[in-house]
Write a protein that holds these residues in place. Sequence first.
Motif, PDB file in Angstrom:
ATOM      1  N   GLY A  61      14.911   5.453 -10.459  1.00 12.78           N
ATOM      2  CA  GLY A  61      14.093   6.134  -9.702  1.00 12.78           C
ATOM      3  C   GLY A  61      14.982   6.089  -8.527  1.00 12.78           C
ATOM      4  N   ASN A  62      15.933   6.456  -8.025  1.00 16.82           N
ATOM      5  CA  ASN A  62      16.743   6.567  -7.133  1.00 16.82           C
ATOM      6  C   ASN A  62      17.221   8.036  -7.867  1.00 16.82           C
ATOM      7  OD1 ASN A  62      17.006   6.708  -4.151  1.00 16.82           O
ATOM      8  ND2 ASN A  62      18.673   5.244  -4.985  1.00 16.82           N
ATOM      9  N   LEU A  63      17.750   7.873  -8.867  1.00 20.54           N
ATOM     10  CA  LEU A  63      18.754   9.601  -9.446  1.00 20.54           C
ATOM     11  C   LEU A  63      17.353  10.510  -9.605  1.00 20.54           C
ATOM     12  CD1 LEU A  63      21.486   7.849 -11.004  1.00 20.54           C
ATOM     13  CD2 LEU A  63      21.656   9.163  -8.917  1.00 20.54           C
ATOM     14  N   VAL A  64      16.062  10.457 -10.274  1.00 21.88           N
ATOM     15  CA  VAL A  64      15.464  11.551 -10.643  1.00 21.88           C
ATOM     16  C   VAL A  64      14.093  11.721  -9.474  1.00 21.88           C
ATOM     17  CG1 VAL A  64      16.267  10.599 -13.058  1.00 21.88           C
ATOM     18  CG2 VAL A  64      14.239   9.861 -11.739  1.00 21.88           C
ATOM     19  N   GLU A  65      14.656  10.712  -8.219  1.00 20.75           N
ATOM     20  CA  GLU A  65      13.219  10.325  -7.130  1.00 20.75           C
ATOM     21  C   GLU A  65      12.505  11.000  -8.169  1.00 20.75           C
ATOM     22  OE1 GLU A  65      14.193  14.174  -4.723  1.00 20.75           O
ATOM     23  OE2 GLU A  65      16.202  13.847  -4.417  1.00 20.75           O
ATOM     24  N   ALA A  66      12.397   8.852  -8.925  1.00 21.96           N
ATOM     25  CA  ALA A  66      10.951   9.206  -9.647  1.00 21.96           C
ATOM     26  C   ALA A  66       9.993   8.315  -8.390  1.00 21.96           C
ATOM     27  CB  ALA A  66      10.568   8.860 -10.653  1.00 21.96           C
ATOM     28  N   GLU A  67       8.394   8.095  -8.251  1.00 16.10           N
ATOM     29  CA  GLU A  67       8.220   7.671  -6.854  1.00 16.10           C
ATOM     30  C   GLU A  67       7.163   5.779  -8.065  1.00 16.10           C
ATOM     31  OE1 GLU A  67       6.135  10.173  -7.512  1.00 16.10           O
ATOM     32  OE2 GLU A  67       7.763  11.257  -5.367  1.00 16.10           O
ATOM     33  N   VAL A  68       7.106   6.448  -9.336  1.00 19.05           N
ATOM     34  CA  VAL A  68       6.810   4.880 -10.002  1.00 19.05           C
ATOM     35  C   VAL A  68       7.553   4.118 -10.044  1.00 19.05           C
ATOM     36  CG1 VAL A  68       5.959   5.065 -12.923  1.00 19.05           C
ATOM     37  CG2 VAL A  68       5.060   6.170 -11.110  1.00 19.05           C
ATOM     38  N   LEU A  69       9.467   4.530 -10.941  1.00 18.09           N
ATOM     39  CA  LEU A  69      10.538   4.017 -10.759  1.00 18.09           C
ATOM     40  C   LEU A  69      10.694   3.369  -9.597  1.00 18.09           C
ATOM     41  CD1 LEU A  69      12.366   5.907 -13.019  1.00 18.09           C
ATOM     42  CD2 LEU A  69      11.094   4.263 -14.579  1.00 18.09           C
ATOM     43  N   LEU A  70      10.519   3.793  -8.561  1.00 14.57           N
ATOM     44  CA  LEU A  70      10.489   2.746  -7.430  1.00 14.57           C
ATOM     45  C   LEU A  70       9.987   2.145  -7.188  1.00 14.57           C
ATOM     46  CD1 LEU A  70      12.214   5.656  -4.715  1.00 14.57           C
ATOM     47  CD2 LEU A  70      13.733   3.184  -5.777  1.00 14.57           C
ATOM     48  N   ALA A  71       8.766   2.381  -7.127  1.00 16.89           N
ATOM     49  CA  ALA A  71       7.181   1.173  -7.119  1.00 16.89           C
ATOM     50  C   ALA A  71       7.907   0.027  -7.784  1.00 16.89           C
ATOM     51  CB  ALA A  71       6.192   1.898  -6.558  1.00 16.89           C
ATOM     52  N   THR A  72       7.989   0.111  -9.239  1.00 15.64           N
ATOM     53  CA  THR A  72       8.088  -1.219  -9.686  1.00 15.64           C
ATOM     54  C   THR A  72       9.447  -1.998  -9.353  1.00 15.64           C
ATOM     55  OG1 THR A  72       7.554   0.505 -11.721  1.00 15.64           O
ATOM     56  CG2 THR A  72       9.203  -1.241 -12.661  1.00 15.64           C
ATOM     57  N   SER A  73      10.243  -0.562  -8.826  1.00 15.86           N
ATOM     58  CA  SER A  73      11.508  -1.684  -8.201  1.00 15.86           C
ATOM     59  C   SER A  73      11.182  -2.484  -7.508  1.00 15.86           C
ATOM     60  CB  SER A  73      12.339  -0.479  -8.241  1.00 15.86           C
ATOM     61  OG  SER A  73      13.705  -1.075  -8.170  1.00 15.86           O
ATOM     62  N   LEU A  74      10.193  -2.059  -6.873  1.00 15.67           N
ATOM     63  CA  LEU A  74       9.876  -2.958  -5.653  1.00 15.67           C
ATOM     64  C   LEU A  74       8.796  -3.885  -6.238  1.00 15.67           C
ATOM     65  CD1 LEU A  74       9.548  -2.755  -2.308  1.00 15.67           C
ATOM     66  CD2 LEU A  74       7.776  -0.916  -2.471  1.00 15.67           C
ATOM     67  N   VAL A  75       8.004  -4.009  -6.455  1.00 12.56           N
ATOM     68  CA  VAL A  75       7.678  -5.114  -7.371  1.00 12.56           C
ATOM     69  C   VAL A  75       8.104  -6.453  -8.079  1.00 12.56           C
ATOM     70  CG1 VAL A  75       5.584  -5.560  -9.323  1.00 12.56           C
ATOM     71  CG2 VAL A  75       5.515  -3.686  -8.060  1.00 12.56           C
ATOM     72  N   LEU A  76       9.337  -5.741  -8.702  1.00 14.93           N
ATOM     73  CA  LEU A  76      10.563  -6.161  -9.289  1.00 14.93           C
ATOM     74  C   LEU A  76      11.084  -6.740  -7.774  1.00 14.93           C
ATOM     75  CD1 LEU A  76      11.210  -4.398 -12.513  1.00 14.93           C
ATOM     76  CD2 LEU A  76       9.881  -7.005 -12.478  1.00 14.93           C
ATOM     77  N   THR A  77      11.221  -6.198  -7.147  1.00 10.53           N
ATOM     78  CA  THR A  77      11.652  -7.417  -5.919  1.00 10.53           C
ATOM     79  C   THR A  77      11.130  -7.941  -5.004  1.00 10.53           C
ATOM     80  OG1 THR A  77      13.173  -5.281  -5.614  1.00 10.53           O
ATOM     81  CG2 THR A  77      12.944  -6.025  -3.496  1.00 10.53           C
ATOM     82  N   ALA A  78       9.727  -7.863  -5.206  1.00 12.80           N
ATOM     83  CA  ALA A  78       9.487  -9.007  -4.925  1.00 12.80           C
ATOM     84  C   ALA A  78       9.402 -10.243  -5.375  1.00 12.80           C
ATOM     85  CB  ALA A  78       7.401  -8.623  -4.317  1.00 12.80           C
ATOM     86  N   ALA A  79       9.234 -10.514  -6.955  1.00 16.97           N
ATOM     87  CA  ALA A  79       9.072 -11.058  -7.590  1.00 16.97           C
ATOM     88  C   ALA A  79      10.656 -11.843  -7.464  1.00 16.97           C
ATOM     89  CB  ALA A  79       9.227 -11.071  -9.398  1.00 16.97           C
ATOM     90  N   SER A  80      11.882 -11.072  -7.539  1.00 22.49           N
ATOM     91  CA  SER A  80      12.943 -11.754  -7.176  1.00 22.49           C
ATOM     92  C   SER A  80      12.841 -12.372  -5.642  1.00 22.49           C
ATOM     93  CB  SER A  80      13.894 -10.300  -7.420  1.00 22.49           C
ATOM     94  OG  SER A  80      15.225 -11.131  -7.697  1.00 22.49           O
ATOM     95  N   THR A  81      12.667 -11.990  -5.546  1.00 16.69           N
ATOM     96  CA  THR A  81      12.533 -12.684  -4.027  1.00 16.69           C
ATOM     97  C   THR A  81      12.223 -13.769  -4.240  1.00 16.69           C
ATOM     98  OG1 THR A  81      12.261 -10.656  -2.905  1.00 16.69           O
ATOM     99  CG2 THR A  81      11.901 -12.317  -0.927  1.00 16.69           C
ATOM    100  N   LEU A  82      10.792 -14.232  -4.518  1.00 10.80           N
ATOM    101  CA  LEU A  82      10.099 -15.510  -4.961  1.00 10.80           C
ATOM    102  C   LEU A  82      11.148 -16.197  -5.539  1.00 10.80           C
ATOM    103  CD1 LEU A  82       6.949 -14.379  -5.770  1.00 10.80           C
ATOM    104  CD2 LEU A  82       7.172 -15.494  -3.282  1.00 10.80           C
ATOM    105  N   LEU A  83      11.914 -15.950  -6.568  1.00  7.59           N
ATOM    106  CA  LEU A  83      12.957 -16.731  -7.101  1.00  7.59           C
ATOM    107  C   LEU A  83      13.789 -17.154  -6.510  1.00  7.59           C
ATOM    108  CD1 LEU A  83      12.963 -15.331 -10.985  1.00  7.59           C
ATOM    109  CD2 LEU A  83      12.069 -17.446 -10.230  1.00  7.59           C
ATOM    110  N   SER A  84      15.126 -16.259  -5.371  1.00  8.99           N
ATOM    111  CA  SER A  84      15.658 -16.549  -4.420  1.00  8.99           C
ATOM    112  C   SER A  84      15.223 -17.593  -3.901  1.00  8.99           C
ATOM    113  CB  SER A  84      15.890 -15.370  -3.737  1.00  8.99           C
ATOM    114  OG  SER A  84      16.447 -14.568  -5.006  1.00  8.99           O
TER     115      SER A  84
END
Length: 123
Positions: free
Chosen positions: A59-82
């Motif tokens: 998402g950062n390389l192609v400047e795609a908001e959807v990919l970065l938003a997906t990564s942000l949601v996965l960051t929230a899920a990963s934070t819960l596991l952390s």
Amino acid sequence: MLLYLSGAYCALYFLATLLMIMYKSQVFSYPHSHLVLDLTLLFLLGILEATRLYFGTKGNLVEAEVLLATSLVLTAASTLLSVYFLLWQTLVLWADSVLSAMLLTLHSLEAILQVAAIGAFIS
């Protein structure tokens, strides 16, 4: 750059946590059902981190908001596991606390930068 640092740290975190779970299962009385749960969540965290880092980098390389938003949601899920590995796993050693706190710090920094990047890409 933070995504590359996070990728290296996540690999280290996964390996260190796996070794500590093996150590705890040998030294302490570790119920089998809790061992299975902790290992399952650790492997889920590893898969989630790899997916999150892929979407974030792409998402950062192609400047795609959807990919970065997906990564942000996965960051929230990963934070819960952390947080699970920081506070709620069966046996929490001091090393577990330090490693998980560092991972949460990286997740926080990445989330802030992802929100800023999404805002910049939209405007």
